[in-house]
Design a protein around this motif. Structure first.
Motif, mmCIF file in Angstrom:
data_model
loop_
_atom_site.group_PDB
_atom_site.id
_atom_site.type_symbol
_atom_site.label_atom_id
_atom_site.label_comp_id
_atom_site.label_asym_id
_atom_site.label_seq_id
_atom_site.Cartn_x
_atom_site.Cartn_y
_atom_site.Cartn_z
ATOM 1 N N ARG A 1 20.876 15.280 2.749
ATOM 2 C CA ARG A 1 20.496 14.636 1.484
ATOM 3 C C ARG A 1 20.285 13.134 1.637
ATOM 4 N N ARG A 2 21.132 12.462 2.429
ATOM 5 C CA ARG A 2 21.070 11.003 2.497
ATOM 6 C C ARG A 2 19.937 10.494 3.381
ATOM 7 N N ALA A 3 19.362 11.358 4.199
ATOM 8 C CA ALA A 3 18.267 10.915 5.058
ATOM 9 C C ALA A 3 16.921 10.981 4.341
ATOM 10 N N VAL A 4 16.877 11.652 3.194
ATOM 11 C CA VAL A 4 15.621 11.866 2.475
ATOM 12 C C VAL A 4 15.558 10.957 1.250
ATOM 13 N N SER A 5 14.475 10.194 1.129
ATOM 14 C CA SER A 5 14.327 9.286 -0.007
ATOM 15 C C SER A 5 14.084 10.042 -1.308
ATOM 16 N N MET A 6 13.347 11.140 -1.222
ATOM 17 C CA MET A 6 13.076 11.929 -2.422
ATOM 18 C C MET A 6 12.860 13.376 -2.039
ATOM 19 N N HIS A 7 13.370 14.265 -2.871
ATOM 20 C CA HIS A 7 13.209 15.700 -2.671
ATOM 21 C C HIS A 7 12.468 16.249 -3.893
ATOM 22 N N PRO B 1 0.828 -1.203 0.000
ATOM 23 C CA PRO B 1 0.000 0.000 0.000
ATOM 24 C C PRO B 1 0.864 1.256 0.000
ATOM 25 N N CYS B 2 0.390 2.278 -0.687
ATOM 26 C CA CYS B 2 1.088 3.555 -0.692
ATOM 27 C C CYS B 2 0.051 4.658 -0.581
ATOM 28 N N LEU B 3 0.512 5.857 -0.310
ATOM 29 C CA LEU B 3 -0.373 7.002 -0.155
ATOM 30 C C LEU B 3 -0.405 7.794 -1.453
ATOM 31 N N SER B 4 -1.578 7.885 -2.052
ATOM 32 C CA SER B 4 -1.746 8.634 -3.293
ATOM 33 C C SER B 4 -1.995 10.102 -2.991
ATOM 34 N N THR B 5 -1.460 10.973 -3.842
ATOM 35 C CA THR B 5 -1.717 12.408 -3.723
ATOM 36 C C THR B 5 -3.074 12.790 -4.296
ATOM 37 N N ALA C 1 3.239 9.662 -9.899
ATOM 38 C CA ALA C 1 4.368 9.180 -10.701
ATOM 39 C C ALA C 1 5.643 9.935 -10.355
ATOM 40 N N LEU C 2 5.518 11.224 -10.027
ATOM 41 C CA LEU C 2 6.678 12.023 -9.663
ATOM 42 C C LEU C 2 7.306 11.502 -8.367
ATOM 43 N N PHE C 3 6.470 11.096 -7.411
ATOM 44 C CA PHE C 3 6.961 10.608 -6.123
ATOM 45 C C PHE C 3 7.420 9.153 -6.191
ATOM 46 N N ASP C 4 7.153 8.477 -7.274
ATOM 47 C CA ASP C 4 7.506 7.054 -7.397
ATOM 48 C C ASP C 4 9.018 6.893 -7.497
ATOM 49 N N HIS C 5 9.600 6.167 -6.545
ATOM 50 C CA HIS C 5 11.045 5.930 -6.575
ATOM 51 C C HIS C 5 11.380 4.487 -6.238
ATOM 52 N N SER C 6 10.374 3.603 -6.255
ATOM 53 C CA SER C 6 10.572 2.231 -5.801
ATOM 54 C C SER C 6 10.834 1.296 -6.966
ATOM 55 N N GLN C 7 11.468 0.196 -6.644
ATOM 56 C CA GLN C 7 11.648 -0.897 -7.602
ATOM 57 C C GLN C 7 11.133 -2.175 -6.954
ATOM 58 N N PRO C 8 10.052 -2.802 -7.454
ATOM 59 C CA PRO C 8 9.269 -2.372 -8.612
ATOM 60 C C PRO C 8 8.494 -1.089 -8.353
ATOM 61 N N SER C 9 7.969 -0.505 -9.417
ATOM 62 C CA SER C 9 7.327 0.792 -9.347
ATOM 63 C C SER C 9 6.119 0.793 -8.416
ATOM 64 N N ILE C 10 6.077 1.774 -7.504
ATOM 65 C CA ILE C 10 4.924 1.970 -6.611
ATOM 66 C C ILE C 10 4.604 3.460 -6.632
ATOM 67 N N PRO C 11 3.687 3.920 -7.492
ATOM 68 C CA PRO C 11 3.369 5.346 -7.556
ATOM 69 C C PRO C 11 2.819 5.844 -6.228
ATOM 70 N N GLY C 12 3.242 7.028 -5.816
ATOM 71 C CA GLY C 12 2.782 7.592 -4.558
ATOM 72 C C GLY C 12 3.873 7.573 -3.502
ATOM 73 N N LEU C 13 3.486 7.886 -2.264
ATOM 74 C CA LEU C 13 4.422 7.940 -1.148
ATOM 75 C C LEU C 13 4.360 6.615 -0.388
ATOM 76 N N VAL C 14 5.520 6.025 -0.142
ATOM 77 C CA VAL C 14 5.590 4.683 0.421
ATOM 78 C C VAL C 14 5.963 4.745 1.900
#
Length: 372
Positions: free
Chosen positions: A332-338, A89-93, A100-113
């Protein structure tokens, strides 16, 4: 154990606690933080808090932990699939483009994880706080509607949380998703708000969060609006405290499977140049063209160029981004996405932030809800 699970393994379970404690203030909390490290780089990133031998031993342990395990034999059943983790499950905007902009997972998970820290930097009036309010309402939705079925905690450092705007967003969400029998007051009651007035209060509140999350598993989203407000203009030592706060929030996110969203602001371009923010990367191609040393080109840009280097300075200043997050080099290293949000002509747009510039195509930011 799936690769993503191994990457999120806390370093405290891999190396001696004393070593893990020295790494934590610099944003190194799990295996994923060390994947691309070399011993000399790790020593540099920790300001020599660890020795070269210790860095090598730590990275050896990380490599061993990343070795693939023996293959598992699936026993069947509807969830007995390697793709099960992709359905996390992820949080959708509420916006496909922003998800899609917040998606940074492999495999792809759109939204905030859950388990990750996100930082959103915005220009004045662009809607960063409104986006965070939208997330606080949406996190309460069921997973099939893009939520996590949980509550939100809002740590307010600026006094920017408006109850009237939050009520508008709640009413709009109820209407869009046809949430019969749900009132806006019900959604607002599931958003806990803590107002802090100085850096000491913020540090104390974050330190207490571990116990709060352990006793109340219903919290799935933490918003700090804004993380930088209480530390701006303070000494570098006090600003380092902010970095430790962010590192602690990352550990809490991973330990309790919550989403942490931080907001911050842009630094003026003049301040960016004065601080020498990533100027070496910008200066390299210019210095090569002008046939001068990179250090001389940077010095020219910072100190007012001499006759031979004035053109180099002008070109370097031209390529420094106008929109530079004030916190870009802090944690920078503590943040998954900026993500950065700014005005482009009459439109509000968002882009990911890379090492020293915005990357990817801009995404239009839709309104969170209509104004009544």
């Amino acid at each position: 154990m799936a690769m993503t699970s191994r990457l999120s393994r806390p370093l405290a379970t891999l190396v001696p606690p004393e070593l893990a404690a020295r790494l934590a203030p610099f944003g190194f909390a799990c295996i994923d933080d060390l994947r691309d490290m070399t011993p000399p780089l790790l020593v540099d990133e920790t300001n020599s808090a660890i020795s070269l031998a210790e860095a090598a031993a730590i990275l050896d342990a990380v490599q061993a932990a990343l070795m693939p395990p023996a293959p598992l034999v699936l026993l069947g059943g509807p969830d007995a699939s390697p793709l099960a983790e992709a359905r996390q499950p992820c949080l959708s905007t509420g916006s496909v483009a922003l998800d899609a902009l917040f998606d940074h997972s492999q495999p792809s998970i759109p939204g905030l994880v859950p388990g990750h820290v996100y930082e959103i930097t915005g220009a004045p009036g662009v809607g960063v706080t409104t986006l965070c309010m939208n997330l606080c309402v949406r996190v309460q939705l069921s997973p099939d509607l893009g939520g996590l079925g949980g509550r939100a905690l809002w740590i307010d450092t600026e006094g920017g949380l408006l109850a009237s705007r939050l009520d508008e967003i709640a009413l709009s969400t109820i209407t869009v998703h046809k949430l019969q029998g749900t009132s806006s007051s019900t959604l607002l009651d599931n958003i806990a708000v803590v107002r802090v007035f100085d850096a000491i209060e913020l540090v104390a509140q974050v330190e207490l969060l571990g116990a709060d999350l352990a006793n109340n598993a219903g919290i799935r989203l933490i918003v700090v609006d804004s993380i930088w407000f209480l530390f701006e203009g303070l000494s570098r030592a006090r600003q380092d405290v902010a970095a430790r706060v962010v590192a602690h929030l990352k550990v809490l996110a991973q330990t309790h499977s919550v989403i942490v969203v931080l907001t911050s602001k842009f630094a003026p371009k003049s301040q960016t140049l004065a601080a020498g923010n990533d100027l070496y990367a910008a200066a390299a191609p210019v210095a090569a063209q002008q046939r001068v040393a990179v250090e001389d080109a940077v010095a020219a840009a910072l100190a007012g160029a001499g006759h031979d280097l004035r053109e180099s300075a002008r070109r370097i200043e031209a390529v420094v981004p106008v929109h530079v997050p004030a916190t870009v080099d802090r944690w920078r290293r503590a943040v998954s996405m900026h993500v950065v949000m700014f005005w482009e002509r009459e439109s509000r747009v968002a882009r990911r932030w890379g090492r020293d510039c915005a990357i990817g195509d801009p995404v239009l930011i839709p309104p969170a809800s209509p104004r009544h």
